[in-house]
Design an enzyme around this catalytic site. Structure first.
Site, PDB file in Angstrom:
ATOM      1  N   GLY A  26       5.459  -9.739 -86.908  1.00 27.81           N
ATOM      2  CA  GLY A  26       5.515 -10.656 -86.827  1.00 27.81           C
ATOM      3  C   GLY A  26       5.343 -11.234 -88.940  1.00 27.81           C
ATOM      4  O   GLY A  26       6.163 -10.554 -89.165  1.00 27.81           O
ATOM      5  N   SER A  53      11.682  -8.317 -81.184  1.00 22.68           N
ATOM      6  CA  SER A  53      11.440  -8.349 -83.057  1.00 22.68           C
ATOM      7  C   SER A  53      12.028  -6.339 -83.326  1.00 22.68           C
ATOM      8  O   SER A  53      12.649  -6.367 -84.892  1.00 22.68           O
ATOM      9  CB  SER A  53      10.109  -7.708 -83.047  1.00 22.68           C
ATOM     10  N   HIS A 108      -7.377  -8.535 -89.957  1.00 24.16           N
ATOM     11  CA  HIS A 108      -8.979  -8.974 -89.942  1.00 24.16           C
ATOM     12  C   HIS A 108      -9.713  -8.451 -89.267  1.00 24.16           C
ATOM     13  O   HIS A 108      -9.881  -7.392 -88.610  1.00 24.16           O
ATOM     14  CB  HIS A 108      -8.328 -10.159 -89.287  1.00 24.16           C
ATOM     15  N   SER A 252      -5.900 -43.125-107.580  1.00 25.53           N
ATOM     16  CA  SER A 252      -5.926 -43.449-107.543  1.00 25.53           C
ATOM     17  C   SER A 252      -7.894 -44.178-107.605  1.00 25.53           C
ATOM     18  O   SER A 252      -8.507 -43.228-106.981  1.00 25.53           O
ATOM     19  CB  SER A 252      -5.441 -44.853-107.390  1.00 25.53           C
TER      20      SER A 252
END
Length: 347
Positions: A26, A53, A108, A252
């Site tokens: 993926g 895939s 992870h 700004s």
């Protein structure tokens, strides 16, 4: 000071001498596989027979095997599938093919930190986590650069886990930008917190609340969309380039003054208390338990929340406005579909 490693700290030869299996193709999977291949590595992709895939990986010139066969043949196995599938895939397809001295990698730390994957003690276990979605891991590599990653060694059975992990990080291009040493605990808990409190949960809730406030006050939804969502990218890009200070320098004086006097009224002590509660639930395992149980039950609450979110008025207004701006290369999502491998944010 944090320890950060670059090309000079990583020996590419080490990973080039190994057989690598990328499990998943993926967002991250395709990037890791193709980058490693172009770095001179021997790479196979492990996918189920029914995976959509497979054709994409084969069309890119990669060899595709079943997950079990890819893992059995590999010296280095990188899990790049959704967190909630790690336990089943590891037990069914990967553990049987493990042998002493192999290296198991994740991008992870969730499944390791919350004991969804409990590896045997005679293998190396580590993490390489790029700090960007997979398409950027790939495109930046192709441009000759790399995206930063964090890495951690969870288990060093061979005494060579760190050197080989850094070599892998070099193979995907991350040592071009820098690879930060961390721990599985730190990466998991900070990643989950960042996603929930700031990057995804916090930002999306803030944008929706601002949109609703303006629309409920009688302003046009299109104007509210532009002010609360569309311009977010402009502000984030300035922060990305030079930090919050550069953003304030670039806007700004009116906007900067409003930042100072109104920001603290939105992010209050109550907000910070809620953030601490979110972090505590990550640290004590409450979030992980709920997420794991939700998936075991077939994700009824998750899918219902996804459907409700897709029905929010900001989504329809946004689709209409983005359709008038072809230069955006607008993307569509389907609230009923779960990607095979979602992009790690880990933006």
């Amino acid at each position: 000071m944090a320890s950060i490693y670059y090309d000079a700290d990583a020996n590419l030869d080490l990973i080039q001498q190994k057989h690598i299996a990328i499990i998943g193709y993926g967002s991250q999977g395709h990037a890791h596989a193709l980058n490693l291949k172009e770095s001179g590595c021997d790479v196979v992709v492990g996918l189920p027979a029914q995976s959509k895939s497979r054709a994409k990986a084969e069309a890119a010139g990669l060899r595709v095997l079943s997950v079990a066969d890819a893992a059995q043949q590999a010296d280095v196995i990188m899990l790049l599938i959704p967190d909630e599938t790690h336990r089943e895939v590891f037990e069914k397809d990967i553990r049987p093919g493990l042998a002493a001295g192999k290296l198991l990698l994740v991008a992870h730390g969730f499944s390791l930190h919350f004991s969804q994957v409990i590896p045997p003690t005679d293998i190396d276990v580590a993490m390489v986590a790029p700090k960007s979605p997979g398409h950027m891991v790939r495109s930046v590599y192709q441009e000759g650069a790399g995206v930063p990653s964090v890495f951690a060694v969870f288990q060093d059975a061979t005494g060579q886990a760190e050197a080989l992990t850094l070599s892998y990080a070099r193979g995907i291009g991350s040592t071009r930008a820098g690879v930060l040493r961390t721990t599985i605990k730190e990466e998991t808990e900070t990643d989950l917190f960042g996603e929930q409190a700031v990057l995804c949960g916090g930002v999306s809730a803030l944008i929706q609340a601002g949109f609703e406030t303006l629309v409920n006050a009688g302003y046009q939804p299109e104007a509210a969309y532009f002010e609360c969502l569309h311009e977010m990218k402009l502000i984030v890009d300035l922060m990305y380039q030079g930090g919050i200070g550069y953003m304030r320098y670039s806007i700004s004086n009116t906007a900067e003054y409003g930042d100072y006097v109104s920001g603290p009224r939105i992010i209050t002590d109550d907000t910070r208390a809620a953030m601490r509660q979110v972090l505590e639930e990550i640290q004590n395992g409450t979030f992980a338990r709920n997420f794991i149980l939700e998936n075991q039950a077939g994700r009824p609450s998750f899918l219902a929340m996804r459907r409700r979110a897709a029905e929010h008025p900001i989504e329809q207004v946004g689709r209409d406005l983005r359709g008038m701006m072809p230069w955006l290369n607008a993307k569509k999502s389907d609230a009923t579909v779960q990607p095979e491998q979602p992009a790690r944010t880990q933006p």
